[in-house]
Design an enzyme around this catalytic site. Structure first.
Site, PDB file in Angstrom:
ATOM      1  N   LYS A   1     -12.003   2.554  -9.588  1.00  0.00           N
ATOM      2  CA  LYS A   1     -11.948   1.108  -9.310  1.00  0.00           C
ATOM      3  C   LYS A   1     -12.266   0.875  -7.832  1.00  0.00           C
ATOM      4  O   LYS A   1     -11.465   1.173  -6.955  1.00  0.00           O
ATOM      5  CB  LYS A   1     -10.566   0.509  -9.613  1.00  0.00           C
ATOM      6  CG  LYS A   1     -10.658  -1.019  -9.621  1.00  0.00           C
ATOM      7  CD  LYS A   1      -9.359  -1.740  -9.357  1.00  0.00           C
ATOM      8  CE  LYS A   1      -9.025  -1.964  -7.927  1.00  0.00           C
ATOM      9  NZ  LYS A   1      -9.936  -2.850  -7.169  1.00  0.00           N
TER      10      LYS A   1
ATOM     11  N   GLY B   1      -5.689   3.229   0.652  1.00  0.00           N
ATOM     12  CA  GLY B   1      -5.483   1.811   0.939  1.00  0.00           C
ATOM     13  C   GLY B   1      -4.226   1.638   1.762  1.00  0.00           C
ATOM     14  O   GLY B   1      -3.809   2.548   2.490  1.00  0.00           O
ATOM     15  N   SER B   2      -3.597   0.498   1.609  1.00  0.00           N
ATOM     16  CA  SER B   2      -2.442   0.193   2.452  1.00  0.00           C
ATOM     17  C   SER B   2      -1.189   0.924   1.967  1.00  0.00           C
ATOM     18  O   SER B   2      -1.055   1.241   0.778  1.00  0.00           O
ATOM     19  CB  SER B   2      -2.186  -1.318   2.432  1.00  0.00           C
ATOM     20  OG  SER B   2      -1.903  -1.727   1.108  1.00  0.00           O
ATOM     21  N   THR B   3      -0.283   1.148   2.888  1.00  0.00           N
ATOM     22  CA  THR B   3       0.992   1.795   2.552  1.00  0.00           C
ATOM     23  C   THR B   3       1.768   0.939   1.550  1.00  0.00           C
ATOM     24  O   THR B   3       2.402   1.446   0.622  1.00  0.00           O
ATOM     25  CB  THR B   3       1.804   2.032   3.841  1.00  0.00           C
ATOM     26  OG1 THR B   3       1.065   2.977   4.634  1.00  0.00           O
ATOM     27  CG2 THR B   3       3.190   2.588   3.566  1.00  0.00           C
TER      28      THR B   3
ATOM     29  N   GLY C   1       0.361   1.521  -1.741  1.00  0.00           N
ATOM     30  CA  GLY C   1       0.696   2.909  -2.080  1.00  0.00           C
ATOM     31  C   GLY C   1       2.077   2.986  -2.734  1.00  0.00           C
ATOM     32  O   GLY C   1       2.282   3.696  -3.720  1.00  0.00           O
TER      33      GLY C   1
ATOM     34  N   GLU D   1      -3.734   8.254   0.375  1.00  0.00           N
ATOM     35  CA  GLU D   1      -4.193   8.220   1.775  1.00  0.00           C
ATOM     36  C   GLU D   1      -3.963   6.798   2.242  1.00  0.00           C
ATOM     37  O   GLU D   1      -4.639   5.876   1.779  1.00  0.00           O
ATOM     38  CB  GLU D   1      -5.665   8.641   1.839  1.00  0.00           C
ATOM     39  CG  GLU D   1      -6.090   9.073   3.221  1.00  0.00           C
ATOM     40  CD  GLU D   1      -6.647   7.940   4.049  1.00  0.00           C
ATOM     41  OE1 GLU D   1      -5.852   7.314   4.792  1.00  0.00           O
ATOM     42  OE2 GLU D   1      -7.847   7.658   3.956  1.00  0.00           O
TER      43      GLU D   1
ATOM     44  N   CYS E   1      -8.646   3.637   9.044  1.00  0.00           N
ATOM     45  CA  CYS E   1      -7.234   4.016   8.909  1.00  0.00           C
ATOM     46  C   CYS E   1      -6.750   4.844  10.094  1.00  0.00           C
ATOM     47  O   CYS E   1      -5.572   4.786  10.436  1.00  0.00           O
ATOM     48  CB  CYS E   1      -6.997   4.738   7.588  1.00  0.00           C
ATOM     49  SG  CYS E   1      -8.140   6.085   7.315  1.00  0.00           S
TER      50      CYS E   1
ATOM     51  N   GLU F   1      -0.040  -2.026  11.458  1.00  0.00           N
ATOM     52  CA  GLU F   1      -1.478  -1.760  11.355  1.00  0.00           C
ATOM     53  C   GLU F   1      -2.236  -3.090  11.334  1.00  0.00           C
ATOM     54  O   GLU F   1      -2.035  -3.895  10.422  1.00  0.00           O
ATOM     55  CB  GLU F   1      -1.750  -0.967  10.077  1.00  0.00           C
ATOM     56  CG  GLU F   1      -3.200  -0.565   9.923  1.00  0.00           C
ATOM     57  CD  GLU F   1      -3.443   0.305   8.698  1.00  0.00           C
ATOM     58  OE1 GLU F   1      -2.921  -0.036   7.611  1.00  0.00           O
ATOM     59  OE2 GLU F   1      -4.174   1.298   8.813  1.00  0.00           O
TER      60      GLU F   1
HETATM   61  P1  NDP Z   1      -5.062  -2.687  -0.462  1.00  0.00           P
HETATM   62  O1  NDP Z   1      -4.204  -1.510  -0.249  1.00  0.00           O
HETATM   63  O2  NDP Z   1      -4.495  -3.864  -1.151  1.00  0.00           O
HETATM   64  O3  NDP Z   1      -6.376  -2.288  -1.313  1.00  0.00           O
HETATM   65  C1  NDP Z   1      -6.839  -1.004  -1.571  1.00  0.00           C
HETATM   66  C2  NDP Z   1      -7.198  -0.861  -3.050  1.00  0.00           C
HETATM   67  O4  NDP Z   1      -6.021  -0.943  -3.862  1.00  0.00           O
HETATM   68  C3  NDP Z   1      -8.131  -1.936  -3.577  1.00  0.00           C
HETATM   69  O5  NDP Z   1      -9.021  -1.380  -4.520  1.00  0.00           O
HETATM   70  C4  NDP Z   1      -7.157  -2.883  -4.223  1.00  0.00           C
HETATM   71  O6  NDP Z   1      -7.699  -3.787  -5.133  1.00  0.00           O
HETATM   72  C5  NDP Z   1      -6.199  -1.923  -4.871  1.00  0.00           C
HETATM   73  N1  NDP Z   1      -4.912  -2.499  -5.239  1.00  0.00           N
HETATM   74  C6  NDP Z   1      -4.293  -3.585  -4.710  1.00  0.00           C
HETATM   75  N2  NDP Z   1      -3.120  -3.821  -5.351  1.00  0.00           N
HETATM   76  C7  NDP Z   1      -3.001  -2.860  -6.298  1.00  0.00           C
HETATM   77  C8  NDP Z   1      -2.016  -2.563  -7.266  1.00  0.00           C
HETATM   78  N3  NDP Z   1      -0.898  -3.275  -7.403  1.00  0.00           N
HETATM   79  N4  NDP Z   1      -2.206  -1.504  -8.077  1.00  0.00           N
HETATM   80  C9  NDP Z   1      -3.310  -0.744  -7.953  1.00  0.00           C
HETATM   81  N5  NDP Z   1      -4.290  -0.981  -7.059  1.00  0.00           N
HETATM   82  C10 NDP Z   1      -4.132  -2.022  -6.223  1.00  0.00           C
HETATM   83  O7  NDP Z   1      -5.666  -3.121   0.907  1.00  0.00           O
HETATM   84  P2  NDP Z   1      -6.154  -4.602   1.288  1.00  0.00           P
HETATM   85  O8  NDP Z   1      -7.530  -4.735   0.860  1.00  0.00           O
HETATM   86  O9  NDP Z   1      -5.206  -5.657   0.772  1.00  0.00           O
HETATM   87  O10 NDP Z   1      -6.012  -4.564   2.848  1.00  0.00           O
HETATM   88  C11 NDP Z   1      -4.762  -4.911   3.426  1.00  0.00           C
HETATM   89  C12 NDP Z   1      -4.427  -3.982   4.548  1.00  0.00           C
HETATM   90  O11 NDP Z   1      -4.343  -2.636   4.063  1.00  0.00           O
HETATM   91  C13 NDP Z   1      -5.456  -3.894   5.657  1.00  0.00           C
HETATM   92  O12 NDP Z   1      -5.341  -4.912   6.567  1.00  0.00           O
HETATM   93  C14 NDP Z   1      -5.138  -2.564   6.242  1.00  0.00           C
HETATM   94  O13 NDP Z   1      -4.054  -2.674   7.128  1.00  0.00           O
HETATM   95  C15 NDP Z   1      -4.729  -1.736   5.059  1.00  0.00           C
HETATM   96  N6  NDP Z   1      -5.828  -0.890   4.539  1.00  0.00           N
HETATM   97  C16 NDP Z   1      -5.808   0.414   4.845  1.00  0.00           C
HETATM   98  C17 NDP Z   1      -6.819   1.235   4.422  1.00  0.00           C
HETATM   99  C18 NDP Z   1      -6.839   2.668   4.743  1.00  0.00           C
HETATM  100  O14 NDP Z   1      -7.872   3.308   4.620  1.00  0.00           O
HETATM  101  N7  NDP Z   1      -5.722   3.241   5.136  1.00  0.00           N
HETATM  102  C19 NDP Z   1      -7.971   0.726   3.683  1.00  0.00           C
HETATM  103  C20 NDP Z   1      -7.888  -0.689   3.380  1.00  0.00           C
HETATM  104  C21 NDP Z   1      -6.849  -1.431   3.815  1.00  0.00           C
HETATM  105  P3  NDP Z   1      -8.219  -5.206  -4.588  1.00  0.00           P
HETATM  106  O15 NDP Z   1      -9.613  -4.949  -4.293  1.00  0.00           O
HETATM  107  O16 NDP Z   1      -8.006  -6.246  -5.592  1.00  0.00           O
HETATM  108  O17 NDP Z   1      -7.373  -5.537  -3.379  1.00  0.00           O
END
Ligand code: NDP
Length: 500
Positions: free
Chosen positions: A197, A250-252, A255, A272, A306, A403
């Protein structure tokens, strides 16, 4: 002197790709979402709709997992030799490389990043990642184990490394292609099947990759791609009882949601997550490389990284010089649309991210921070933020603790090393860290004391598919990249038999 803009002419294949609604890849076929719904993906440089994409939801996840399960349990994939799997992956890498310009443009249009960077970094790294893991397909081995039983009993004991099964992979929007290949590489190398996804903001390069996956000849159902929203498609994938493992970046915050969602069948997880990485400049550092190094550590990819070096600690004697040097670089960076080859800082990913970063800037000012340069939105169209250097900051402020994920660095002076280490480690995160000094013993001593998955000495942000990457504390579970990543996609089976 102002540099003339140089906008890249959009490749006709890219125009063709975005012109019609993109569909889901399930079981080797491009299909509409069961609901018939689509969602828009935007060009962050303009805020305009770039393309429409089928919106996967629970029912589509069910179909995709069924296809991945069938491909794993009964399909030809399981019967391929490791060398055949490796060849398919290498072929996919060749196909991506042959269309590097299309991928780079699509990434720039969908994510906002400079096309020059996508050409030089994102897409070549994605190709290398596929090739790196293609090489591992033939090297997933167990070992023989000497047992210490009574001498008269003789046993043969050995381990098998077996494929974990069906894997759900959820990736973010900051490096869409790199993330997709980094996740797919080890899963395919060991023979998993996948439901991927992509982030809702950046689904396009994963979908183009899907076309090449078919062209390369992967059996149907081995890789399924379901764009959609995290709270619907993502959540359904994490809760699905027939998925054996979730790999997430993605975000903590999300996570933690995934950990809860995965409890139903106790899926294996690799995470991660976020970071708030300290970058430390000692007074004995080679300042002419530390200053551009510190600037690049935060401003690369608009700070949407990140491991961004977002907390810059500078020893007293060099503080003013480093603030001045990093600020000069920040104010000289050319802000513009990613498709302009002179652009160094593109837009942030979305209106939401723009609001988030500007909200952090406001909170910094309220708590007493000052912008040495930058400090606000750039322009009124698109989601641009000025590269910003915040001073007058301290470890209690929100801008130092959380962050931001944008081009904003907080700079703080230090004099005492023990105090510095305590501050550097005083964060729920532990992803990356930087140390700049000419004193080699000090460099390694500090590297050992920092609670971070990667420490860069006299450089920052160097990543390679061969070098393990991941986080301490709330920055994640497991190590991606390198040989360790294969452990995340295999189970170890011990086999034991008497031989006397
Ligand atoms: P998210 O953690 O929300 O998104 C990462 C992925 O997870 C996306 O594909 C997202 O889908 C998906 N996701 C969101 N909610 C769920 C859920 N309940 N169950 C399963 N999958 C889910 O990051 P955001 O895009 O909201 O960014 C917000 C903040 O996160 C940023 O400002 C940054 O601080 C941090 N971030 C950190 C990253 C890293 O590499 N460490 C990368 C991206 C963001 P969808 O596309 O719908 O959101």
């Amino acid at each position: 002197m102002a540099t003339a803009t140089q906008t890249v002419a959009v490749d006709p294949n890219v125009n063709h790709f975005v012109a019609k609604p993109r569909r889901l890849l399930i079981g080797g076929k491009w299909v509409d979402a069961a609901s018939g719904k689509t969602f828009p993906t935007y060009n962050p440089a303009t805020g305009e709709v770039l393309a429409h994409v089928a919106e996967g939801d629970k029912e589509d996840i069910d179909r995709a997992v069924a296809a991945a399960r069938a491909a794993f349990d009964r399909g030809p994939w399981r019967r391929l030799t490791p060398a055949e799997r490796g060849r398919l992956m290498w072929r996919l890498a060749d196909l991506v490389e042959a269309r590097l310009e299309e991928f780079a443009q699509l990434e720039s249009l969908d994510n906002g990043k400079p096309v020059v960077m996508a050409r030089l970094a994102d897409i070549p790294i994605s190709v290398d990642t596929l090739r790196y893991y293609a090489g591992w397909a033939t090297k997933v081995e167990g070992s023989t184990i000497p047992l210490s039983m009574q001498p008269e009993w003789k046993f043969l004991a050995y381990t098998l490394r077996e494929t974990i099964g069906v894997v759900g992979q959820i990736i973010p929007w900051n490096f869409p292609m790199v993330m997709a290949t980094l996740k797919l590489g080890p899963a395919l190398a060991v023979g998993c099947t996948v439901v991927l996804k992509p982030a809702e903001q950046t689904p396009l390069t994963a979908l183009l990759l899907g076309e090449l996956i078919q062209e390369a000849g992967f059996p149907d159902g081995v890789i399924n791609i379901i764009p959609g929203y995290g709270s619907t498609a993502g959540a359904a994938l994490c809760a699905h009882p027939l998925v054996d493992k979730i790999a997430f970046t993605g975000s903590t915050e999300v996570g933690k949601l995934i950990v809860h969602a995965a409890t139903g069948n106790l899926k294996k997880l690799s995470l991660e997550l976020g970071g708030k990485s300290p970058n430390i400049v000692f007074k004995d550092a080679e300042i002419d490389s530390a200053i551009p190094g510190a600037a690049n550590a935060i401003f690369f990819n608009q700070g949407e990284v990140c491991v961004a070096g977002s907390r810059l600690y500078v020893e007293d004697a060099q503080f003013d010089k480093v603030v001045d040097g990093v600020s000069k670089i920040a104010s000289s960076l050319r802000i513009g649309p990613g498709m302009d080859t002179t652009t160094q800082i593109g837009p942030l990913i979305s209106q939401e991210q723009l609001a988030r970063v500007c909200g952090y800037l406001e909170s910094g000012y309220t708590e007493g921070a000052k912008a040495a340069t930058g400090g606000k939105r750039h322009g009124e169209k698109g989601y641009f933020v000025e590269p910003t250097v915040l001073v007058n900051t301290n470890d209690k402020m929100k801008v130092v603790r959380e962050e931001i994920f944008g081009p904003v660095v907080t700079v703080m002076p230090f004099s005492d090393v023990d105090d510095l280490i305590a501050k550097a480690n005083n964060t729920p995160y532990g992803l990356g860290a930087g140390v700049w000094t000419r004193d080699i013993k000090k460099a390694h001593r500090i590297a050992a004391e920092l609670r971070a998955g990667t420490v860069w000495i006299n450089c920052y942000g160097v990543l390679d598919p061969a070098m393990p990457f991941g986080g301490y504390k709330q920055s994640g579970w497991g190590r991606e990249m390198g040989r360790q990543m294969l452990d995340l996609y295999t189970e170890t089976k011990s086999v034991c038999t008497p031989i006397t």
